[in-house]
Motif scaffolding. Sequence first.
Motif, mmCIF file in Angstrom:
data_model
loop_
_atom_site.group_PDB
_atom_site.id
_atom_site.type_symbol
_atom_site.label_atom_id
_atom_site.label_comp_id
_atom_site.label_asym_id
_atom_site.label_seq_id
_atom_site.Cartn_x
_atom_site.Cartn_y
_atom_site.Cartn_z
ATOM 1 N N ARG B 214 -2.623 -8.625 18.601
ATOM 2 C CA ARG B 214 -3.394 -9.012 17.425
ATOM 3 C C ARG B 214 -3.545 -7.864 16.435
ATOM 4 N N ILE B 215 -3.841 -6.687 16.943
ATOM 5 C CA ILE B 215 -4.101 -5.553 16.061
ATOM 6 C C ILE B 215 -2.830 -5.192 15.291
ATOM 7 N N ARG B 216 -1.708 -5.277 16.005
ATOM 8 C CA ARG B 216 -0.441 -4.964 15.373
ATOM 9 C C ARG B 216 -0.101 -5.985 14.281
ATOM 10 N N ILE B 217 -0.385 -7.234 14.552
ATOM 11 C CA ILE B 217 -0.135 -8.273 13.554
ATOM 12 C C ILE B 217 -1.013 -8.042 12.331
ATOM 13 N N LEU B 218 -2.243 -7.670 12.594
ATOM 14 C CA LEU B 218 -3.184 -7.405 11.501
ATOM 15 C C LEU B 218 -2.644 -6.301 10.592
ATOM 16 N N LEU B 219 -2.171 -5.219 11.228
ATOM 17 C CA LEU B 219 -1.759 -4.063 10.429
ATOM 18 C C LEU B 219 -0.369 -4.226 9.829
ATOM 19 N N THR B 220 0.576 -4.825 10.582
ATOM 20 C CA THR B 220 1.944 -4.830 10.063
ATOM 21 C C THR B 220 2.343 -6.150 9.411
ATOM 22 N N HIS B 221 1.615 -7.227 9.679
ATOM 23 C CA HIS B 221 1.992 -8.501 9.055
ATOM 24 C C HIS B 221 0.968 -8.979 8.032
ATOM 25 N N ILE B 222 -0.301 -8.876 8.383
ATOM 26 C CA ILE B 222 -1.321 -9.442 7.496
ATOM 27 C C ILE B 222 -1.642 -8.497 6.336
ATOM 28 N N LEU B 223 -1.857 -7.226 6.649
ATOM 29 C CA LEU B 223 -2.234 -6.296 5.582
ATOM 30 C C LEU B 223 -1.209 -6.214 4.450
ATOM 31 N N PRO B 224 0.091 -6.094 4.755
ATOM 32 C CA PRO B 224 1.054 -6.042 3.643
ATOM 33 C C PRO B 224 0.989 -7.287 2.755
ATOM 34 N N ASN B 225 0.622 -8.422 3.347
ATOM 35 C CA ASN B 225 0.491 -9.626 2.531
ATOM 36 C C ASN B 225 -0.817 -9.652 1.757
ATOM 37 N N ALA B 226 -1.826 -8.968 2.299
ATOM 38 C CA ALA B 226 -3.126 -8.944 1.615
ATOM 39 C C ALA B 226 -3.103 -7.960 0.453
ATOM 40 N N ALA B 227 -2.152 -7.015 0.499
ATOM 41 C CA ALA B 227 -2.145 -5.945 -0.506
ATOM 42 C C ALA B 227 -2.079 -6.488 -1.929
ATOM 43 N N ASN B 228 -1.323 -7.540 -2.126
ATOM 44 C CA ASN B 228 -1.149 -8.043 -3.485
ATOM 45 C C ASN B 228 -2.407 -8.646 -4.107
ATOM 46 N N PRO B 229 -3.062 -9.578 -3.416
ATOM 47 C CA PRO B 229 -4.324 -10.062 -4.001
ATOM 48 C C PRO B 229 -5.343 -8.938 -4.190
ATOM 49 N N LEU B 230 -5.356 -7.966 -3.279
ATOM 50 C CA LEU B 230 -6.306 -6.864 -3.417
ATOM 51 C C LEU B 230 -5.993 -6.030 -4.650
ATOM 52 N N LEU B 231 -4.709 -5.833 -4.877
ATOM 53 C CA LEU B 231 -4.284 -5.059 -6.037
ATOM 54 C C LEU B 231 -4.681 -5.776 -7.328
ATOM 55 N N SER B 232 -4.477 -7.088 -7.364
ATOM 56 C CA SER B 232 -4.884 -7.866 -8.542
ATOM 57 C C SER B 232 -6.371 -7.694 -8.783
ATOM 58 N N PHE B 233 -7.117 -7.740 -7.687
ATOM 59 C CA PHE B 233 -8.563 -7.583 -7.804
ATOM 60 C C PHE B 233 -8.900 -6.217 -8.403
ATOM 61 N N LEU B 234 -8.225 -5.175 -7.904
ATOM 62 C CA LEU B 234 -8.466 -3.832 -8.442
ATOM 63 C C LEU B 234 -8.158 -3.784 -9.934
ATOM 64 N N GLY B 235 -7.051 -4.428 -10.317
ATOM 65 C CA GLY B 235 -6.675 -4.440 -11.728
ATOM 66 C C GLY B 235 -7.790 -5.002 -12.593
#
Lengths: 336, 304
Positions: B214-235
């Motif tokens: 689970r932890i590996r999925i969180l870090l290597t699969h979920i986080l890279p996909n979350a990066a984009n909405p988070l970046l938009s939010f930062l913008g």
Amino acid sequence: MLMGTLRGTPLLSVRDLSVQFRTDQGLITAVDGVSFDLRAGQTLGIVGESGSGKSVTAMSLLRLLPPATTRIARGEILLEGRDIIKASESELERIRGRDVSIVFQDPMSSLNPVLTIGRQICEPLRLHLKLSRAEAKERAVDLLGFVGIPSPRESLGSYPHQLSGGQRQRVVIAMALACRPKVLIADEPTTALDVTTQAQILDLLRELQSKLHMAVILITHDLGVVAEFADDVLVMYAGRMVEKSPVSQLFARARHPYTQGLLNSIPPFGDQELEKLPAINGTVPSPFAMPSGCAFHPRCTFASSACLEAVPELASCGPNHVAACLRVTELERMHA
Amino acid sequence: MLRTIAHRLTLAPLTLLLVSFVTFIILRVTGNPVDIYLDINRTPEQVAALTERLHLDKPLLVQYLIYLRDLVQGDFGQSLQYGGPAIDAVITSIGPTLRLLSAALLLAVTLGTVAGLVAAVYRDRFPDAVLSALAVAGQSMPSFWLGILLIQLFALKMQWLPTSGSGGFKYLILPALTLSAVLLPNFMLVTRTAVLDLMNEQFVATARAKGLSRIRILLTHILPNAANPLLSFLGIQIGTLMGGSIITESIFGWPGIGRLMISAVSNRDAPVVLATVFLVSITIILANLVVDVLHSIIDPRIRH
Ligand SMILES: Nc1ncnc2c1ncn2[C@@H]1O[C@H](COP(=O)(O)OP(=O)(O)O)[C@@H](O)[C@H]1O
Ligand SMILES: [Mg+2]
């Protein structure tokens, strides 16, 4: 029983599996009393309309259902004698992708959109087989070639959205086969694909199975696919097994009215239009409103008052052939 | 992708024009510079000289056009408070502000990501309840109040850190904490939601079926996909962060753009106000450009 001992102990043996979900509206039973055996190289087809519990059965075999809301109420899932239901999470992680793999229905969403194909295929290789980065990459190239991806080496750097649906499903299959699993579960692997691609993917699965001598569980709502592909068939309705038999038996003499209905709805060969016809009048009952007695009785043309009272048990009606219908013998006489 | 960037770049001059026009008019309309810069004992010669220098006898629109003409040549006018070129004061203040902003951003993003992940993993359980409650409390706490609390606790009571000013790393800690609090609660909640949404994706089931933990999925699969909405939010939040930095700099006497702007506004130093607004606008435009570029680096679907 005799056949089982003759052919050796099964690779996978599922006994009386019952799976429940806690939902906001209460506890529902999605799978109730499913049992089957699977030997190496053998293919079991699981058929049934949408909502009959096929995917829940498949997901339980790898314990992939959400632990917080899922309750495996009864049963055993013995993989080479070890009970998967009693396995710890870390034991499960060693089994998943190495001993047992699964291919899901929708290749569009089965792959991670932001990681390359190569990276995703290498993951199980590095995890289970402890290959180095370079070794895993070479193996990934082999695998992609094996499943018929053109120019496999170049494809390693591709992202899922750059491939067609059929190619994505090939990639998913390559990923599932990466560690040469003993059991491959394919949950409606072709439902989301167009007809030509469906045939290609099924051919691929068949070819891979004979090469790798895997046991395959092929889940489908299409009896036509089962006829071509499977050795044994398990028919599910509303979470329960209604009939199980060798394929030839089933097509020659289906005993359960539901199976007969499914068989009658197979379109004549090549006629795509008819495929859209509803198999049987009515719909699968909601797990919140299960009919009394035999769950199929509201849709069954042969239902009698007894069918509203008692849940029919599976009863033998031929070699390796069981069906769960109170009126099996009467119907047999009627047809004769 | 390149189209988006080109689009933004063509829009940039328009944005800057609009911002400078609005600021210019507001500054001129809200007070006569003659009354502000010359005292009661002013001589007619002094008035004439100032009128001449600022073209106050011409219509407002013409004054603006003259201002623009000078601006294009890099001349933002003379600071009325300090005497020297207005742009010099702004340039010396930009370094400290960027330092404060990046420290705050770093804090908010790292803490927000970790807290958001933990909250998502322990959804509806104790850690999630605590973190989400803290986030809601943080959202409703004004940053000046947090700043004052931090000063009282760490500077006055414990005497660990300086109350205000700038210098070494010690001076940065409290202002950065205060400013990061503007972003942190929302960033955590957005991370939590994004991660929870992604957990239901089919590719996560595929990754689990491969045997990944689970932890590996969180870090290597979920986080890279979350990066984009988070970046938009930062913008979207860059403007809010800049606004927060004005307040923070004032509380902590941080020698940045924010403090400069406040003092320029209260002294009606129009050239400096205009120059800071101009520079802040450019910073926001550039930051959004960076966000766009990062988007395409993270998400291959945007890149192709
Ligand atoms: N995670 C879940 N929580 C609650 N109910 C579920 C869950 N997964 C499946 N179900 C229910 O279990 C029943 C069987 O579903 P499924 O196995 O997906 O059917 P299918 O035969 O079409 O694959 C359906 O009624 C479905 O709504
Ligand atoms: Mg299904």
